[in-house]
Write a protein that holds these residues in place. Sequence first.
Motif, PDB file in Angstrom:
ATOM      1  N   VAL A  22      63.562  76.320  54.016  1.00 14.35           N
ATOM      2  CA  VAL A  22      64.426  76.575  54.961  1.00 14.35           C
ATOM      3  C   VAL A  22      63.883  76.441  56.373  1.00 14.35           C
ATOM      4  O   VAL A  22      64.143  75.610  57.353  1.00 14.35           O
ATOM      5  CB  VAL A  22      65.485  77.829  55.028  1.00 14.35           C
ATOM      6  N   LEU A  23      62.709  77.174  56.620  1.00 21.25           N
ATOM      7  CA  LEU A  23      61.971  76.982  57.776  1.00 21.25           C
ATOM      8  C   LEU A  23      61.278  75.572  57.938  1.00 21.25           C
ATOM      9  O   LEU A  23      61.202  75.212  59.039  1.00 21.25           O
ATOM     10  CB  LEU A  23      60.797  78.154  57.637  1.00 21.25           C
ATOM     11  N   VAL A  26      64.102  73.530  59.392  1.00 19.61           N
ATOM     12  CA  VAL A  26      64.503  73.818  60.894  1.00 19.61           C
ATOM     13  C   VAL A  26      63.430  73.351  61.739  1.00 19.61           C
ATOM     14  O   VAL A  26      63.426  72.674  62.560  1.00 19.61           O
ATOM     15  CB  VAL A  26      64.333  75.359  60.935  1.00 19.61           C
ATOM     16  N   VAL A  27      62.132  73.563  61.144  1.00 20.95           N
ATOM     17  CA  VAL A  27      60.902  72.998  62.042  1.00 20.95           C
ATOM     18  C   VAL A  27      61.012  71.383  62.086  1.00 20.95           C
ATOM     19  O   VAL A  27      60.693  70.689  63.348  1.00 20.95           O
ATOM     20  CB  VAL A  27      59.606  73.228  61.541  1.00 20.95           C
ATOM     21  N   MET A  29      63.731  69.369  61.805  1.00 23.19           N
ATOM     22  CA  MET A  29      64.941  69.166  62.838  1.00 23.19           C
ATOM     23  C   MET A  29      64.504  69.325  64.321  1.00 23.19           C
ATOM     24  O   MET A  29      64.815  68.591  65.307  1.00 23.19           O
ATOM     25  CB  MET A  29      66.217  70.152  62.499  1.00 23.19           C
ATOM     26  N   VAL A  30      64.089  70.401  64.469  1.00 24.09           N
ATOM     27  CA  VAL A  30      63.445  70.635  66.056  1.00 24.09           C
ATOM     28  C   VAL A  30      62.597  69.623  66.563  1.00 24.09           C
ATOM     29  O   VAL A  30      62.726  69.021  67.638  1.00 24.09           O
ATOM     30  CB  VAL A  30      62.758  71.949  66.337  1.00 24.09           C
ATOM     31  N   THR A  74      74.546  64.388  59.693  1.00 21.64           N
ATOM     32  CA  THR A  74      74.088  65.567  59.807  1.00 21.64           C
ATOM     33  C   THR A  74      74.499  66.564  58.749  1.00 21.64           C
ATOM     34  O   THR A  74      73.620  67.136  58.236  1.00 21.64           O
ATOM     35  CB  THR A  74      74.035  66.268  61.216  1.00 21.64           C
ATOM     36  N   LEU A  78      72.023  67.792  55.620  1.00 13.92           N
ATOM     37  CA  LEU A  78      71.921  69.308  55.591  1.00 13.92           C
ATOM     38  C   LEU A  78      72.542  69.708  54.279  1.00 13.92           C
ATOM     39  O   LEU A  78      71.844  70.576  53.616  1.00 13.92           O
ATOM     40  CB  LEU A  78      72.928  70.166  56.559  1.00 13.92           C
ATOM     41  N   CYS A  81      69.710  68.555  51.621  1.00 12.48           N
ATOM     42  CA  CYS A  81      68.405  69.602  51.943  1.00 12.48           C
ATOM     43  C   CYS A  81      68.884  71.039  51.124  1.00 12.48           C
ATOM     44  O   CYS A  81      68.117  71.542  50.644  1.00 12.48           O
ATOM     45  CB  CYS A  81      68.295  69.718  53.433  1.00 12.48           C
ATOM     46  N   SER A  82      69.957  71.338  51.479  1.00 11.41           N
ATOM     47  CA  SER A  82      70.270  72.700  50.916  1.00 11.41           C
ATOM     48  C   SER A  82      70.368  72.810  49.175  1.00 11.41           C
ATOM     49  O   SER A  82      69.821  73.628  48.567  1.00 11.41           O
ATOM     50  CB  SER A  82      71.983  73.416  51.314  1.00 11.41           C
TER      51      SER A  82
END
Length: 350
Positions: A22-23, A26-27, A29-30, A74, A78, A81-82
């Motif tokens: 998950v981290l 997020v990284v 995506m940012v 998006t 997601l 990815c999940s």
Amino acid sequence: MDMTWNGGDTGFRWPWLVPALVLLVVVLMVWWARSRGRRTTAGASYVAHAARLRTLPRYQALVRRQVAIGACLTIAALVACSGAIVLGGRIQERQTLVQDDRSRDIILCLDASGSMAEVDAEVLREFRTIVSGLRGERVGLTIWSGVAITIFPLTDDYDFVLDQLTEAEDAFGTGGVYTDDYAIYTAGTVIDWEVQSQLGDGLASCVQRFDHRDQDRSRAIVLASDNEPIGEGIYDLDGAAELARDEKVVVHGIAAPMTADRPSAVRRFQDAVTSTGGTFSLLGQDGSAAGVIEAIGDLEAKEIERPPVVQVLDRPTLGTVLAGVGVGGLGAVWMVQGLLAVRARQEDES
């Protein structure tokens, strides 16, 4: 044997991997959002009177369509990815198999001397009939005269047992003691012709054929003989019966009909087997072998303690469905986007 599956806990095999993935998402995506913003600014072109362009209905419709497509892409990404994260964590279910096993161990212990051939064939015939109705019992066959031989050890493979009992019945009952089948089948039971039909030794040998001595199992012996020993053996009948009692083995005796001509032999045989809690009968009288079968059926089946079996099963359904829905969604959005682009090109050309 009754088996019951008890559902257990369900969880990730590698729970630490889920937050790590998950981290990572997020990284990424940012990083993607920031790098896309920098690329847009770096490649920007300034156009005069752009505000008027933005008020055009056609422009606003295209913007709304692009925003909707981007949102769908998006969301689909997601979801995919999940699903990948769930699959990476590896959902598992732990189940426990509780075994309720109750069993009887039964050994057929047959005097293989020539005078017993017809009696043994009858006992085997009746026993073969009831084996098909057994559930969980283990059956073994030992024959003896001067020496005991295990034909097959205790087993609950009833197809094998039935085949072996049929072979034994044929050897004892087809053609009598002067056939090759009988000679081959009983070979090794006599080493010294002056020591034969030793009922005490035969019974003691059959008692020693039981395994799992540390378990509290119901054990029975079906002992067929005419109690007409020749020579002297190691165990007398009383000593063998005492050994059976010490091992908590119930002995059911079936005597050949001609044993009735020797009342003392009948009495010793009967006293020995009944002292173990078993039954005694002359073949062809009082139900004989059929009565023994009924007595075995009444024998309490002891519960056998077995450790529970733990089984761990992968449950990838949730992760697979999420990943499939996400990837399918991405494909569907890209297909719609392509069709819209083709239609717009055709409208421009027309």
